[in-house]
Motif scaffolding. Structure first.
Motif, mmCIF file in Angstrom:
data_model
loop_
_atom_site.group_PDB
_atom_site.id
_atom_site.type_symbol
_atom_site.label_atom_id
_atom_site.label_comp_id
_atom_site.label_asym_id
_atom_site.label_seq_id
_atom_site.Cartn_x
_atom_site.Cartn_y
_atom_site.Cartn_z
ATOM 1 N N PHE A 221 -76.829 28.175 -78.042
ATOM 2 C CA PHE A 221 -78.222 27.738 -77.546
ATOM 3 C C PHE A 221 -78.091 28.536 -75.747
ATOM 4 N N GLU A 222 -76.780 27.439 -75.262
ATOM 5 C CA GLU A 222 -76.191 27.792 -73.958
ATOM 6 C C GLU A 222 -76.431 29.157 -73.731
ATOM 7 N N GLY A 223 -75.949 29.752 -74.723
ATOM 8 C CA GLY A 223 -76.036 31.653 -74.446
ATOM 9 C C GLY A 223 -77.425 31.812 -74.122
ATOM 10 N N VAL A 224 -78.918 31.562 -75.091
ATOM 11 C CA VAL A 224 -80.157 31.618 -75.300
ATOM 12 C C VAL A 224 -80.421 31.779 -73.193
ATOM 13 N N PHE A 225 -80.512 31.091 -73.113
ATOM 14 C CA PHE A 225 -80.405 29.836 -71.480
ATOM 15 C C PHE A 225 -79.850 30.835 -70.901
ATOM 16 N N LEU A 226 -78.833 31.719 -70.804
ATOM 17 C CA LEU A 226 -77.929 32.387 -69.505
ATOM 18 C C LEU A 226 -79.012 33.617 -69.810
ATOM 19 N N GLY A 227 -78.509 33.359 -71.452
ATOM 20 C CA GLY A 227 -79.476 35.150 -71.482
ATOM 21 C C GLY A 227 -80.428 35.400 -70.426
ATOM 22 N N VAL A 228 -81.894 34.637 -70.855
ATOM 23 C CA VAL A 228 -82.844 34.771 -69.751
ATOM 24 C C VAL A 228 -82.902 34.536 -68.349
ATOM 25 N N LEU A 229 -81.851 34.030 -67.982
ATOM 26 C CA LEU A 229 -81.738 33.166 -66.901
ATOM 27 C C LEU A 229 -81.240 34.537 -66.010
ATOM 28 N N SER A 230 -80.392 35.272 -66.917
ATOM 29 C CA SER A 230 -79.417 36.320 -66.220
ATOM 30 C C SER A 230 -80.178 37.782 -65.835
ATOM 31 N N SER A 231 -80.995 38.007 -67.013
ATOM 32 C CA SER A 231 -81.789 38.854 -66.782
ATOM 33 C C SER A 231 -83.411 38.599 -66.440
ATOM 34 N N THR A 232 -84.070 37.424 -65.938
ATOM 35 C CA THR A 232 -84.115 37.494 -64.640
ATOM 36 C C THR A 232 -84.080 37.750 -63.290
ATOM 37 N N VAL A 233 -82.889 36.996 -63.036
ATOM 38 C CA VAL A 233 -82.278 37.714 -62.029
ATOM 39 C C VAL A 233 -81.707 39.129 -61.696
ATOM 40 N N SER A 234 -81.547 39.400 -62.771
ATOM 41 C CA SER A 234 -81.247 40.638 -62.446
ATOM 42 C C SER A 234 -82.664 41.674 -62.116
ATOM 43 N N THR A 235 -83.270 41.498 -62.942
ATOM 44 C CA THR A 235 -84.695 42.072 -63.212
ATOM 45 C C THR A 235 -85.390 41.711 -61.868
ATOM 46 N N TYR A 236 -85.373 40.667 -61.311
ATOM 47 C CA TYR A 236 -86.788 40.233 -59.937
ATOM 48 C C TYR A 236 -85.891 40.603 -58.929
ATOM 49 N N ILE A 237 -84.312 39.829 -58.656
ATOM 50 C CA ILE A 237 -84.469 39.255 -57.573
ATOM 51 C C ILE A 237 -82.687 40.554 -56.777
ATOM 52 N N SER A 238 -81.934 40.786 -57.701
ATOM 53 C CA SER A 238 -80.701 41.184 -57.548
ATOM 54 C C SER A 238 -80.156 41.849 -58.782
ATOM 55 N N PRO A 239 -80.775 42.815 -58.439
ATOM 56 C CA PRO A 239 -79.842 43.561 -60.449
ATOM 57 C C PRO A 239 -78.339 44.716 -59.839
ATOM 58 N N GLY A 240 -77.855 44.197 -60.965
ATOM 59 C CA GLY A 240 -76.292 44.340 -60.281
ATOM 60 C C GLY A 240 -75.545 42.839 -60.554
ATOM 61 N N VAL A 241 -76.320 41.798 -60.369
ATOM 62 C CA VAL A 241 -75.655 40.967 -60.093
ATOM 63 C C VAL A 241 -75.285 40.039 -60.470
ATOM 64 N N VAL A 242 -75.995 40.310 -61.591
ATOM 65 C CA VAL A 242 -74.803 39.645 -63.169
ATOM 66 C C VAL A 242 -73.545 40.046 -63.472
ATOM 67 N N VAL A 243 -73.307 41.809 -63.257
ATOM 68 C CA VAL A 243 -71.708 41.994 -63.588
ATOM 69 C C VAL A 243 -70.700 41.499 -62.551
ATOM 70 N N GLN A 244 -71.670 41.027 -61.569
ATOM 71 C CA GLN A 244 -70.656 40.812 -60.253
ATOM 72 C C GLN A 244 -70.852 38.916 -60.527
ATOM 73 N N ALA A 245 -71.441 38.328 -61.164
ATOM 74 C CA ALA A 245 -71.129 37.039 -61.495
ATOM 75 C C ALA A 245 -70.149 37.311 -62.462
ATOM 76 N N VAL A 246 -69.907 37.783 -63.490
ATOM 77 C CA VAL A 246 -69.093 37.905 -64.500
ATOM 78 C C VAL A 246 -67.732 37.967 -63.982
ATOM 79 N N LEU A 247 -67.664 39.319 -63.280
ATOM 80 C CA LEU A 247 -66.146 39.543 -62.464
ATOM 81 C C LEU A 247 -66.512 38.348 -61.897
ATOM 82 N N GLY A 248 -66.652 38.368 -61.207
ATOM 83 C CA GLY A 248 -66.307 36.493 -60.527
ATOM 84 C C GLY A 248 -65.813 35.373 -60.948
ATOM 85 N N THR A 249 -66.275 35.332 -62.410
ATOM 86 C CA THR A 249 -66.220 33.731 -63.346
ATOM 87 C C THR A 249 -64.376 34.391 -63.884
#
Length: 287
Positions: free
Chosen positions: A135-163
Motif C-alpha cells: 500500500f505504501e508503494g501505491v501511494f509513493l507511485g502516484v505521488l512520484s508520478s504527480t511530482v514528475s509530471t507537473y512539477i519537476s520531470p526527472g526528479v524521481v530518479v534524482q530522489a532515488v539516487l539521493g536516497t
C-alpha cells in the motif's frame, strides 16, 4: 541499547559471542560492551529463555545477516513493484487525477494503519509488513508520478539516487564508527524527531485552517532547510536501525525478528525518500 524507534523496541538482546553454539545466551550486566559500544540497557537478556539454565538457541533458529538482507529486499521489492504498477496504471492526467489521488490517499491510510498494528504487535507478521509495503508503494507511485509530471520531470530518479546515497553514506559512517550510536544518541534522535513531527502537524493544521502555505515548509529556503533536517533525522534513524540489526545478529535474536528489521529499515528508507523528494522538488521549482 534501547532504541528510540518503537519498531525495534524488542531488538535489545544479548548473546554470548564466545558460546559454543549459535544462539547461546548469557546474562548481561548493564553497560557491557561489544565491539567497543555499549550493549542493551537491560540487566538481563530479554530473549533469554525462562528458567535457571543458560538457554541455547540453535543456529537454524537464530537470525543471521542474510535473513535480514533477504527480508529487507523482499519488503523493499514490494514497495518498488506496487509503486511502478501504480505509476503505470493510475495516470495523473486531468481526466484521471481525482481518481488516482483518491486511491493514493486510501492506500496511504491503509498502509499507516497496517504499520501501526505491526508496531504494537509483540511478534512480526510478514503479512502485515508486506501489506504495508504494497500500500505504501501505491501511494509513493502516484505521488512520484504527480511530482514528475507537473512539477519537476526527472526528479524521481534524482530522489532515488539521493536516497541510496544517504543510506550508503550512513552505512559507511556507521561501520567506520564515525557515528557513536549509544543511548544518548538515541535519546537525542527521539527528541528531535518528536519536535520535527510536531512541526509537521502544526504546518498541516495551519494549511487546513486557511493559513495558505502553512508554516512555509513547502517552498523557498525554509522548505529546503526543513527537508534537509528531515533527511538528517532519517539518516540518524537508519544508524539506529543498523545498530539494532548488528546487535540482534551478534546476540542470536529469534530468526523471525528479521521481518521486524525489514519493516523498520523500510519505514526509514521511505522517510528518507520523501524528504529527499521534498528538497529536490523545492530546489528545482525555484530554479
Amino acid at each position: 541499547m534501547r532504541s528510540s524507534n518503537p519498531i525495534f523496541s524488542r531488538w535489545d538482546s544479548g548473546r554470548d559471542p564466545d558460546a559454543g553454539q549459535a544462539g547461546a545466551y548469557r546474562r548481561e550486566p548493564v553497560g557491557a560492551a561489544v565491539g567497543g559500544q555499549p550493549t542493551a540497557d537491560y540487566g538481563t537478556n530479554p530473549y533469554a529463555p525462562a528458567g535457571p539454565d543458560t538457554g541455547v538457541r540453535t543456529g537454524s533458529n537464530a537470525v543471521t545477516m542474510d535473513d535480514v538482507v533477504v527480508r529487507t529486499a523482499t519488503t523493499l521489492g514490494a514497495v518498488v513493484l506496487t509503486a511502478v504498477l501504480s505509476w503505470l496504471l493510475l495516470p495523473v492526467d486531468e481526466a484521471n487525477l481525482g481518481r488516482s489521488y483518491g486511491i493514493a490517499v486510501g492506500a496511504a491510510l491503509v498502509g499507516f494503519v497496517l504499520s501501526l498494528v505491526q508496531s504494537f504487535k509483540r511478534s512480526p507478521s510478514p503479512a502485515l509488513i508486506l501489506g504495508y509495503a504494497a500500500f505504501e508503494g501505491v501511494f509513493l507511485g502516484v505521488l512520484s508520478s504527480t511530482v514528475s509530471t507537473y512539477i519537476s520531470p526527472g526528479v524521481v530518479v534524482q530522489a532515488v539516487l539521493g536516497t541510496f546515497a544517504v543510506a550508503a553514506g550512513t552505512l559507511i559512517a556507521y561501520r567506520m564508527r564515525w557515528i557513536r550510536v549509544n543511548q544518548r544518541f538515541a535519546g537525542f534522535v527521539g527528541a528531535a524527531a518528536t519536535g520535527f513531527l510536531l512541526l509537521l502537524v502544526a504546518d498541516a493544521l495551519f494549511s487546513a485552517f486557511g493559513a495558505g502555505n502553512g508554516l512555509g515548509f513547502h517552498s523557498g529556503g525554509l522548505g529546503i532547510v526543513f527537508g534537509l533536517v528531515g533527511i538528517v533525522l532519517g539518516a540518524a534513524f537508519l544508524a539506529l536501525d543498523f545498530r539494532q540489526v548488528e546487535d540482534a545478529v551478534a546476540y542470536g535474536a529469534p530468526r523471525e525478528e528479521a521481518w521486524r528489521a525489514a519493516f523498520g529499515l523500510t519505514l526509514t528508507l521511505v522517510w528518507i525518500y520523501l524528504e529527499v523528494l521534498r528538497v529536490l522538488t523545492i530546489f528545482n521549482s525555484d530554479n
